[in-house]
Scaffold this active site. Structure first.
Site, PDB file in Angstrom:
ATOM      1  N   THR A  87       0.817  -1.209   0.000  1.00  9.10           N
ATOM      2  CA  THR A  87       0.000   0.000   0.000  1.00  9.10           C
ATOM      3  C   THR A  87       0.856   1.266   0.000  1.00  9.10           C
ATOM      4  OG1 THR A  87      -1.478   1.310   1.410  1.00  9.10           O
ATOM      5  CG2 THR A  87      -0.116  -0.281   2.526  1.00  9.10           C
ATOM      6  N   TYR A 101      -1.646   0.248  10.206  1.00  4.47           N
ATOM      7  CA  TYR A 101      -1.951  -0.416   8.929  1.00  4.47           C
ATOM      8  C   TYR A 101      -0.723  -0.382   8.016  1.00  4.47           C
ATOM      9  CZ  TYR A 101      -3.625  -0.947   4.164  1.00  4.47           C
ATOM     10  OH  TYR A 101      -3.753  -1.342   2.852  1.00  4.47           O
TER      11      TYR A 101
END
Ligand code: UDP
Length: 329
Positions: A118, A142
């Site tokens: 990501t 995250y």
């Protein structure tokens, strides 16, 4: 027949990948605990094994029964805000369960891995568009959990020759143009689904989080990449690894930024609906501008987005959203 294990294959990105692999003549097998995925997203005939990838016993059984050539790992939690509130949930699933998966793969002699990474591994942008060498300073658990997996993959290559491709997604959006799968709408937190749900009347209005950013219209700029273009990149990455290619990391976006206001205006045009908006405060942790430099994957693997237009991305998402609304999903 190339056997491909798809973790999280019943989720948003995984279910599109399953369709893409079937079309390309491959044999996908899905592992999904259905914590966020939907069984109804699975095309007929695709085996679905319902368990968590943290369950080493079940994973061992499956890998003993079928010889897989490669694993594509989509199973992960993805909510940035939740990761700040419940960090251990993210380190457990996104990092520790990935470690279990890789360790089990290694025991069964599977040496190829494609990882859903990501843009959140980069943290606050130092420059845009961001290339692969951009500093990696994630701002939340995250992003940190995904960066730890990237590090793990580098070390597994050095130690055991396990080859991997990490694809760092920017803003995945849109849906299968044929309307077979899409983004599941319950508790949507992403901009495009929220705008479309507002257009459908499921929400009375939507919020714009901040109009005081240093951008052309004061709203945040993001790089929206069509889900099918993202899946094309996985297909190319898989073919690269199966042909004996080396481990790589690639940033994956359109290289074109759109502001929140531009997204809402385009959604108004596509849907023909007014879409009521109220202005809200900035959302914590949102950088002003995140745009990918994806030239490396274009040069090395020949990847090229087929649906770079924002209007097309929103049209496909709109088709899916309307279908979901009618079906009550
Ligand atoms: N956003 C917004 N209203 C919403 C949802 C998102 O203004 O209801 C903004 C958000 O602040 C960000 C952009 O839209 O600037 C994209 O957010 P999203 O959650 O879709 O993706 P992210 O970039 O956070 O991964």
């Amino acid at each position: 027949m190339t056997n491909i294990l798809i973790t999280g294959g019943a989720g948003y990105i995984g279910s599109h990948m399953v369709l893409k692999l079937l079309e390309a003549g491959y044999h996908p097998v899905v592992v999904d605990d259905l914590s966020t995925g939907m069984e109804s997203f699975m095309p007929p005939g695709v085996p679905l094994h319902r368990f968590s990838i943290g369950d080493a016993d079940k994973l061992n059984q499956l890998l003993r029964a079928t010889q897989f050539d490669i694993v594509m790992h989509f199973a992960a939690f993805i909510e940035v805000g939740e990761s700040v509130k419940k960090p251990e949930k993210y380190y457990q699933n996104n990092f520790f369960n990935t470690l279990t998966l890789l360790h089990t793969m290694k025991q069964h002699g599977i040496n190829h891995f494609i990882f859903s990474s990501t843009a959140a591994i980069f943290g606050e942008p130092h420059y845009t568009p961001a290339d692969e060498n951009h500093p990696k300073q994630p701002l939340n658990p995250y992003g940190a959990s995904k960066l730890m997996c990237e590090q793990l993959l580098q070390d597994l290559d050095t130690a055991y020759g396990i080859k991997s491709v990490c694809l760092r997604y920017f803003n995945a959006a849109g849906a299968d143009p044929a309307g077979r799968t899409g983004y599941r709408t319950a508790n949507a937190s992403h901009l495009i689904p929220i705008a479309l749900q507002t257009a459908l009347g499921q929400r009375p209005h939507m919020e714009v989080y901040g109009r005081d950013y240093p951008t052309l219209d004061g709203t945040c700029i993001r790089d929206y990449i069509h889900i099918m273009d993202l899946c094309d990149a996985h297909l190319l990455a898989m073919q690269h690894l199966l042909a004996g290619g080396s481990s790589r990391q690639y940033n994956l976006g359109n290289g074109q930024g759109y502001s929140v206001q531009q997204v809402i205006d385009t959604a108004r045009q596509v849907t023909g609906q007014a879409i009521q908006v109220i202005d809200s405060a900035r959302r914590p942790g949102d950088p002003a501008k995140l745009v990918a430099d994806s030239r490396l994957i274009q040069q090395e693997l020949g990847w090229k987005p087929r649906y770079p237009e924002l209007a097309t991305i929103i049209e496909h998402a709109w088709k899916w959203e309307k279908q979901c609304y009618r079906a009550g999903c």
